[in-house]
Design a protein around this motif. Structure first.
Motif, PDB file in Angstrom:
ATOM      1  N   SER A   1      56.107  46.858  78.619  1.00 56.16           N
ATOM      2  CA  SER A   1      57.058  45.794  78.932  1.00 56.16           C
ATOM      3  C   SER A   1      58.191  46.353  79.769  1.00 56.16           C
ATOM      4  O   SER A   1      58.625  47.481  79.563  1.00 56.16           O
ATOM      5  CB  SER A   1      57.622  45.190  77.644  1.00 56.16           C
TER       6      SER A   1
ATOM      7  N   GLU B   1      50.692  36.158  83.466  1.00 58.12           N
ATOM      8  CA  GLU B   1      50.997  35.298  82.326  1.00 58.12           C
ATOM      9  C   GLU B   1      50.675  33.835  82.615  1.00 58.12           C
ATOM     10  O   GLU B   1      50.167  33.122  81.747  1.00 58.12           O
ATOM     11  CB  GLU B   1      52.473  35.441  81.942  1.00 58.12           C
TER      12      GLU B   1
ATOM     13  N   LEU C   1      49.620  36.795  74.577  1.00 60.15           N
ATOM     14  CA  LEU C   1      50.206  37.499  75.713  1.00 60.15           C
ATOM     15  C   LEU C   1      50.542  38.945  75.358  1.00 60.15           C
ATOM     16  O   LEU C   1      50.332  39.859  76.167  1.00 60.15           O
ATOM     17  CB  LEU C   1      51.455  36.761  76.192  1.00 60.15           C
TER      18      LEU C   1
ATOM     19  N   LYS D   1      48.850  42.224  77.298  1.00 66.43           N
ATOM     20  CA  LYS D   1      49.646  43.272  77.935  1.00 66.43           C
ATOM     21  C   LYS D   1      49.303  44.647  77.369  1.00 66.43           C
ATOM     22  O   LYS D   1      49.125  45.616  78.117  1.00 66.43           O
ATOM     23  CB  LYS D   1      51.136  42.977  77.741  1.00 66.43           C
TER      24      LYS D   1
ATOM     25  N   ASP E   1      55.771  39.781  73.582  1.00 70.39           N
ATOM     26  CA  ASP E   1      56.088  38.599  74.374  1.00 70.39           C
ATOM     27  C   ASP E   1      56.840  37.618  73.502  1.00 70.39           C
ATOM     28  O   ASP E   1      56.811  37.719  72.276  1.00 70.39           O
ATOM     29  CB  ASP E   1      54.826  37.948  74.945  1.00 70.39           C
TER      30      ASP E   1
END
Length: 197
Positions: A9, A34, A53, A57, A74
């Motif tokens: 992230s 996304e 999500l 990731k 997320d």
């Protein structure tokens, strides 16, 4: 520590939460689309979408770093049962904040820890926030001073900063509202022996 922890992230607030908790980690941002995932899984509730999500990731980064633990995270926002997205332009913030005024909304945080492309832990935590019936004059001041908060978060606010002035009540844990439920994550990292227990 038996393996590296990678945060998939680019979120500065998530990075700060981990640093403040004394967690060693590296950052390798995923480039998951996304919007494409949200379209492909339109039937999911906003809370489940956050977990999906986060998993996407983490799994994407894990494919290139299978020996490490990868944390995906997320957060989705739900207003009147609708999943909202981040605003593409600051000019749209007035309409969103006006729609939120005097109502409640939910923030759904999703976390996933992946190792060798296998999800070894996931977590979902929701918070409800009540926006106070602020004046138009306050809204003008907020819009003029909030800066990147208006497009960096889906609700056009940073709860840890100026955005706190928008609220009269919250039902949720502070770190979960910021998008990284910390205590459940720390327990998982201890259980998996990524950090000392």
């Amino acid at each position: 520590m038996t393996a590296r922890l990678i945060l998939a992230s680019g979120s500065h607030i998530r990075q700060q939460i981990l640093r403040d908790a004394g967690i060693a980690f590296e950052i390798i941002k995923s480039d998951v689309d996304e919007d494409e995932l949200k379209q492909a899984h339109r039937e999911l509730k906003p809370a489940a979408m956050a977990v999906l999500l986060a998993n996407a990731k983490a799994n994407q980064v894990s494919s290139a770093h299978p020996e490490d633990f990868v944390l995906g995270a997320d957060q989705t926002m739900e207003l009147d049962g609708e999943l909202l997205d981040k605003l593409p332009q600051r000019e749209l913030a007035r309409a969103r904040l006006t729609a939120m005024r005097g109502t409640s909304h939910q923030l759904h945080s999703g976390l996933a820890l992946v190792c060798a492309n296998k999800t070894v832990w996931e977590h979902q935590q929701s918070s409800t926030l009540w926006v106070r019936p602020f004046s138009d004059a306050f809204l003008d001041i907020y819009l003029a001073t909030a800066g990147e908060e208006l497009t960096a978060s889906v609700g056009a606010y940073a709860y840890e900063g100026l955005g706190a002035q928008l609220f009269e009540r919250v039902d949720g844990e502070f770190h979960a509202i910021l998008g990284l439920p910390l205590l459940p994550l720390l327990k998982a990292l201890r259980d998996l022996r990524v950090i000392a227990s």
